[in-house]
Design an enzyme around this catalytic site. Structure first.
Site, PDB file in Angstrom:
ATOM      1  N   ASN A 109       0.853  -1.192   0.000  1.00  0.00           N
ATOM      2  CA  ASN A 109       0.000   0.000   0.000  1.00  0.00           C
ATOM      3  C   ASN A 109       0.885   1.237   0.000  1.00  0.00           C
ATOM      4  OD1 ASN A 109      -2.417   1.548   0.264  1.00  0.00           O
ATOM      5  ND2 ASN A 109      -1.988   1.820   2.435  1.00  0.00           N
ATOM      6  N   HIS A 111       0.831   5.177   1.398  1.00  0.00           N
ATOM      7  CA  HIS A 111       0.114   6.008   2.372  1.00  0.00           C
ATOM      8  C   HIS A 111       0.782   7.391   2.421  1.00  0.00           C
ATOM      9  CE1 HIS A 111      -2.331   6.961   5.815  1.00  0.00           C
ATOM     10  NE2 HIS A 111      -1.250   7.455   6.384  1.00  0.00           N
ATOM     11  N   SER A 138       4.830   6.951   2.404  1.00  0.00           N
ATOM     12  CA  SER A 138       5.384   5.652   2.789  1.00  0.00           C
ATOM     13  C   SER A 138       4.777   4.560   1.920  1.00  0.00           C
ATOM     14  CB  SER A 138       5.039   5.319   4.251  1.00  0.00           C
ATOM     15  OG  SER A 138       5.431   6.361   5.116  1.00  0.00           O
ATOM     16  N   ASP A 147      -2.414   0.571   8.190  1.00  0.00           N
ATOM     17  CA  ASP A 147      -1.213   1.371   7.936  1.00  0.00           C
ATOM     18  C   ASP A 147      -0.062   1.040   8.895  1.00  0.00           C
ATOM     19  OD1 ASP A 147      -2.649   2.670   5.926  1.00  0.00           O
ATOM     20  OD2 ASP A 147      -3.337   4.245   7.279  1.00  0.00           O
TER      21      ASP A 147
HETATM   22  C1  GAR Z   1      -2.545   8.991  -2.917  1.00  0.00           C
HETATM   23  O1  GAR Z   1      -2.054  10.204  -2.417  1.00  0.00           O
HETATM   24  C2  GAR Z   1      -2.353   7.887  -1.897  1.00  0.00           C
HETATM   25  O2  GAR Z   1      -1.203   8.043  -1.122  1.00  0.00           O
HETATM   26  C3  GAR Z   1      -3.585   8.053  -1.046  1.00  0.00           C
HETATM   27  O3  GAR Z   1      -4.614   8.340  -1.961  1.00  0.00           O
HETATM   28  C4  GAR Z   1      -4.069   9.051  -3.066  1.00  0.00           C
HETATM   29  C5  GAR Z   1      -4.541   8.391  -4.336  1.00  0.00           C
HETATM   30  O4  GAR Z   1      -4.201   9.143  -5.449  1.00  0.00           O
HETATM   31  N1  GAR Z   1      -3.858   6.873  -0.313  1.00  0.00           N
HETATM   32  C6  GAR Z   1      -4.431   6.872   0.893  1.00  0.00           C
HETATM   33  O5  GAR Z   1      -4.795   7.887   1.463  1.00  0.00           O
HETATM   34  C7  GAR Z   1      -4.613   5.506   1.521  1.00  0.00           C
HETATM   35  N2  GAR Z   1      -5.104   5.602   2.844  1.00  0.00           N
HETATM   36  P1  GAR Z   1      -4.214   8.501  -6.903  1.00  0.00           P
HETATM   37  O6  GAR Z   1      -5.583   7.859  -7.086  1.00  0.00           O
HETATM   38  O7  GAR Z   1      -4.025   9.657  -7.817  1.00  0.00           O
HETATM   39  O8  GAR Z   1      -3.108   7.486  -6.967  1.00  0.00           O
END
Ligand code: GAR
Length: 192
Positions: A109, A111, A138, A147
């Site tokens: 994942n 985060h 991360s 997480d």
């Molecule tokens: C990213 O910033 C990722 O780190 C976050 O969602 C966004 C997705 O963007 N993930 C989380 O918050 C997980 N808990 P994307 O759809 O443009 O890749």
């Protein structure tokens, strides 16, 4: 050359990390290929991009389904696509312990914080409110605790004067797009 790892990417929205992972998989020395992009929202923007690039897609809304049934359908789609690794990329669903345990060591994942700081939501605002000098990102192994799995890689992103959660999120995404393909590749390479 060793056979490439087969990666299923789970998304919920924009899919910019999915795109970064997908294009990295097209580099000559890539150690993985993307065999599926799956979403819990049929409208997820990233699905259309994956389809345009010829990657098989799967969409199933979680609405009106139990978590276990929805997870089972996503997992089945990954298995049907021949995936040996599941990569969560902005997949905004908590997974059942059973699903996670079946893929332990084979599910990653990303985060948007420097874990162990700020698991969960609103990571950028929390970093700004705390007066942190840096936010960041991360990549970690997924374990049943949210997480909390082993961190495989991190990148720091400076928090500037007058930063908003949105402006920080935008810059953190640039870092994410560099970090995720590299960490995934190193992790898969380390296993082979
Ligand atoms: C990213 O910033 C990722 O780190 C976050 O969602 C966004 C997705 O963007 N993930 C989380 O918050 C997980 N808990 P994307 O759809 O443009 O890749």
């Amino acid at each position: 050359m060793a056979e490439k790892a087969k990666v299923a990417i789970l998304i919920s929205g924009r899919g910019s990390n999915m795109a970064a992972l997908l294009y990295a998989s097209k580099l000559p020395d890539a150690v993985y290929e993307v065999v599926l992009v799956a979403a819990n929202d049929p409208q997820a923007e990233g699905l259309a991009l994956a389809a345009a690039e010829g990657v098989p897609t799967f969409a199933l809304s979680h609405k009106g389904m139990s978590r276990a049934d929805h997870d089972a359908a996503m997992e089945q789609a990954a298995r049907d696509a021949g995936a040996d690794t599941i990569v969560l990329a902005g997949y905004m669903r908590i997974l059942t312990d059973e699903f996670v345990k079946r893929w332990e060591g084979r599910m990653l994942n990303i985060h948007p914080s420097l874990l162990p700081k700020y698991p969960g939501l609103d990571t950028h605002q929390r970093a700004i409110d705390a007066g942190d000098s840096h936010g960041g990102v991360s990549v970690h192994l997924v374990t049943p605790e949210l997480d909390a799995g082993e961190v495989l890689g991190q990148m720091r992103v400076a928090i500037r004067e007058g930063e908003t959660a949105d402006s920080l999120a935008t810059r953190v995404r640039f870092a994410e797009h560099q970090l995720y393909p590299r960490v995934l590749s190193d992790y898969l390479g380390r296993e082979n």
